[in-house]
Scaffold this motif. Structure first.
Motif, short mmCIF file in Angstrom:
data_model
loop_
_atom_site.label_atom_id
_atom_site.label_comp_id
_atom_site.label_asym_id
_atom_site.label_seq_id
_atom_site.Cartn_x
_atom_site.Cartn_y
_atom_site.Cartn_z
N HIS A 168 -0.86 6.15 -10.62
CA HIS A 168 0.12 6.43 -9.58
C HIS A 168 1.23 7.32 -10.11
CE1 HIS A 168 -1.19 3.90 -6.24
NE2 HIS A 168 -1.57 3.01 -7.14
N GLU A 169 2.03 7.82 -9.21
CA GLU A 169 3.20 8.66 -9.52
C GLU A 169 4.06 8.00 -10.60
OE1 GLU A 169 7.48 9.67 -7.38
OE2 GLU A 169 5.91 8.63 -6.29
N TYR A 225 10.28 13.83 -1.82
CA TYR A 225 9.17 13.59 -0.90
C TYR A 225 9.62 14.04 0.49
CZ TYR A 225 11.26 9.48 1.37
OH TYR A 225 12.08 8.64 2.10
N GLU A 280 10.26 17.54 -8.50
CA GLU A 280 9.16 16.60 -8.73
C GLU A 280 9.46 15.19 -8.21
OE1 GLU A 280 11.72 16.74 -12.49
OE2 GLU A 280 10.86 18.17 -11.04
N ASP A 281 10.74 14.92 -7.90
CA ASP A 281 11.11 13.59 -7.41
C ASP A 281 11.31 13.56 -5.90
OD1 ASP A 281 11.61 10.88 -7.88
OD2 ASP A 281 13.77 11.17 -7.97
N LYS A 296 0.44 14.15 -3.18
CA LYS A 296 0.17 14.53 -4.57
C LYS A 296 -0.55 13.38 -5.28
CE LYS A 296 4.33 17.42 -4.95
NZ LYS A 296 5.63 17.60 -5.65
N LYS A 323 5.81 7.79 -1.72
CA LYS A 323 6.88 7.67 -2.72
C LYS A 323 6.82 6.26 -3.29
CE LYS A 323 10.07 9.49 -5.13
NZ LYS A 323 9.63 10.53 -6.08
N ARG A 324 6.49 6.16 -4.55
CA ARG A 324 6.09 4.89 -5.15
C ARG A 324 7.17 3.81 -5.05
NH1 ARG A 324 2.41 3.32 -8.92
NH2 ARG A 324 2.20 1.07 -8.75
#
Length: 526
Positions: free
Chosen positions: A501-502, A298, A295-296, A494, A432-433
């Motif tokens: 946001h993520e 990208y 989940e982390d 996603k 990716k935030r």
């Protein structure tokens, strides 16, 4: 959102103040072109020297956008933007006070850093607007701010003429009396004053929201070993295009052969230094001591494709804006003034096209498809523009009807170009935030890579219809190739249309006020 946009409260205040910060940075960055004739006459420069100064205007923007992206992720957009705007006054004053060609070049190199300001507002806007509205918000920021270049072109001559009442005015041959020094100094002073105002008027995030920072901002963080080597490959053009600039500076006699060799070695060293910093950030991953949960992760290919989209849209925009006046003048035998006015229609589309591209990205339901369709239409538009000389000949010359048709075709093509830019940065904040600044910096830098590459190609082509047609055909084919990559390789981010946001979720119980916090902190508060 459209009705709230007219307000100057909350997140809309942040959006308006940020796009105006970008607007001023572009007014400063593009303050050379309108006054180039006066500067050339004042110093007695030849054509090669004035072109050298123009090259210097973009020389350091490529590495500056990458570095600004790192600083942005570490220190936040409020401080970074404020300092950059205040810095703008220094090279502007130095350029205005220059007494010889060398001082003009040095000041312009320092001023080219201001062109990196665009990157900062991308993250600021993303912090204040949710993913489902990010396209239009980023489009307004980019489109309205980008209009600063056209504003410079249309107003600075008039401003310099008005300031001719003050000492320092210079009479341009067959032209007005212009105080170009005070006009250029004034743009820097205004930017610096606004930088102070910006610092005391905005916040990095909404109340209660934590600004996410990477563990280290020395280099871009990746989440797989394969992506690290992909990153190393995609960093090559960032240094390579600076080598092309050094080669051009040698061709016009600004760099001696020994200075050119030193410049190439320095740029190789710059690449190796950047690679080392990326290794430091990712060394635990490369050594197998760190693994990212699914989940982390990208995919860096997302960043790579966005870099390529920005080459073909923003890179081509900068290149076309530079050659379009000469294109209209040579193709239809127009005066310089009329050709310049018609060419300005390309830049004017920024006010509507870039927000339009972001809005389409928000409403179409697929940011990937939006990106692909706009890039495809842009490629077709450039191929149509390449046929303008042939259409002119088939209609028996360059009458007023043909000129109007060429302007319509140009504006239609520019819509897809600038809408594509808006669509690109509707995706950038969603990859990716915590490294949004670095992603925006790299993507933005690739726009300048494209501009320099296209303009270098243009300078090598034969003059006239043949060279213009080949130039537009190159832009069109490159766009079609990137459109193919968007359709078949780019992935939908996603949470493209999510409320948050993520890594964020809403918390409604922090001292009685709604707040937005990262998931790991919200669990503790609840």
């Amino acid at each position: 959102m459209l009705t709230e946009l007219l307000s100057f409260r909350g997140r809309y205040k942040i959006l308006h103040m940020t796009w105006f910060a970008f607007f001023l940075s572009f007014v400063v960055w593009f303050n050379l072109a309108p006054l180039a004739t006066a500067i050339k006459a004042d110093f007695g420069l030849d054509e090669g020297q004035i072109r050298t100064i123009a090259i210097c205007n973009v020389a350091l923007t490529v590495p500056a956008r990458v570095i600004i992206g790192m600083l942005l992720d570490k220190y936040g957009p409020r401080l970074t933007y404020s300092l950059l705007l205040m810095y703008a006054a220094i090279p502007c004053l130095a350029f205005a006070a220059a007494q010889n060609f060398g001082q003009l070049v040095a000041a312009r190199l320092a001023l080219s850093i201001v062109g990196a300001g665009f990157v900062i507002g991308i993250r600021m806007t993303a912090e204040w607007f949710p993913p489902k509205e990010i396209g239009l918000a980023e489009g307004i920021y980019g489109g309205w701010g980008n209009f600063g270049s056209a504003f410079s072109a249309f107003t600075l001559v008039a401003v310099a003429s008005f300031l001719s009442f003050f000492p320092g005015a210079f009479p341009v041959p067959d032209g007005p009396l212009l105080n170009w020094r005070l006009a250029i100094a004034g743009t820097g002073i205004i930017a610096a004053l606004y930088g102070i105002l910006y610092y005391f008027s905005v916040q990095d995030t909404p109340p209660g929201k934590v600004y996410q920072r990477p563990a280290s901002a020395r280099g871009m963080e990746v989440t797989t070993v394969r992506d690290f080597w992909f990153l190393m490959l995609m960093n090559v053009p960032l240094s390579g295009i600076l080598m092309v600039l050094a080669w051009r500076l040698q061709k016009v006699g600004f760099l001696s052969p020994s200075a050119f060799t030193i410049s190439i070695l320095a740029l190789i060293g710059l690449y190796l230094f950047q690679a080392y910093n990326c290794w430091v950030v990712n060394k635990d991953l490369l050594a197998g001591r760190k693994q990212y949960p699914a989940e982390d992760r990208y995919a860096f290919k997302q960043v790579a494709i966005l870099e390529l989209t920005y080459i073909v849209n923003f890179g081509s925009e900068l290149a076309v804006v530079s050659m379009l006046p000469a294109f209209f003048e040579g193709t239809f035998g127009l005066s310089k003034a009329l050709a310049g006015m018609l060419a300005a229609s390309y830049a004017f589309m920024n006010l509507f096209a870039r927000p339009g591209g972001g809005l389409i990205s928000d409403k179409l339901g697929s940011r990937k498809m939006t990106m692909g369709i706009l890039t495809l239409c842009m490629g077709i538009g450039y191929l149509v523009m390449s046929s303008i000389p042939s259409i002119r000949d088939s209609l028996g010359g360059g009458g007023s009807f043909m000129v109007v048709l060429a302007v319509i075709l140009t504006m239609a093509c520019s819509f897809f170009v600038q809408a594509g830019e808006g669509s690109t940065f509707a995706i950038v904040p969603l990859v990716k935030r915590r490294i949004t600044g670095q992603i925006a910096g790299n993507v933005g830098a690739y726009g300048n890579v494209g501009a320099v590459a296209y303009l270098t190609l243009y300078s090598l082509l034969p003059e006239g219809d043949i060279g213009n047609s080949i130039f537009f055909q190159t832009l069109g084919i490159a766009s079609l190739i990137v459109a193919f990559l968007c359709f078949f390789i780019l992935k939908e981010p996603k949470g493209s249309f999510a409320e948050f946001h993520e890594g964020e979720k809403e918390v409604v119980a922090v001292h009685g006020h709604p707040s937005i916090l990262p998931d790991d902190q919200s669990a503790r508060i609840l």
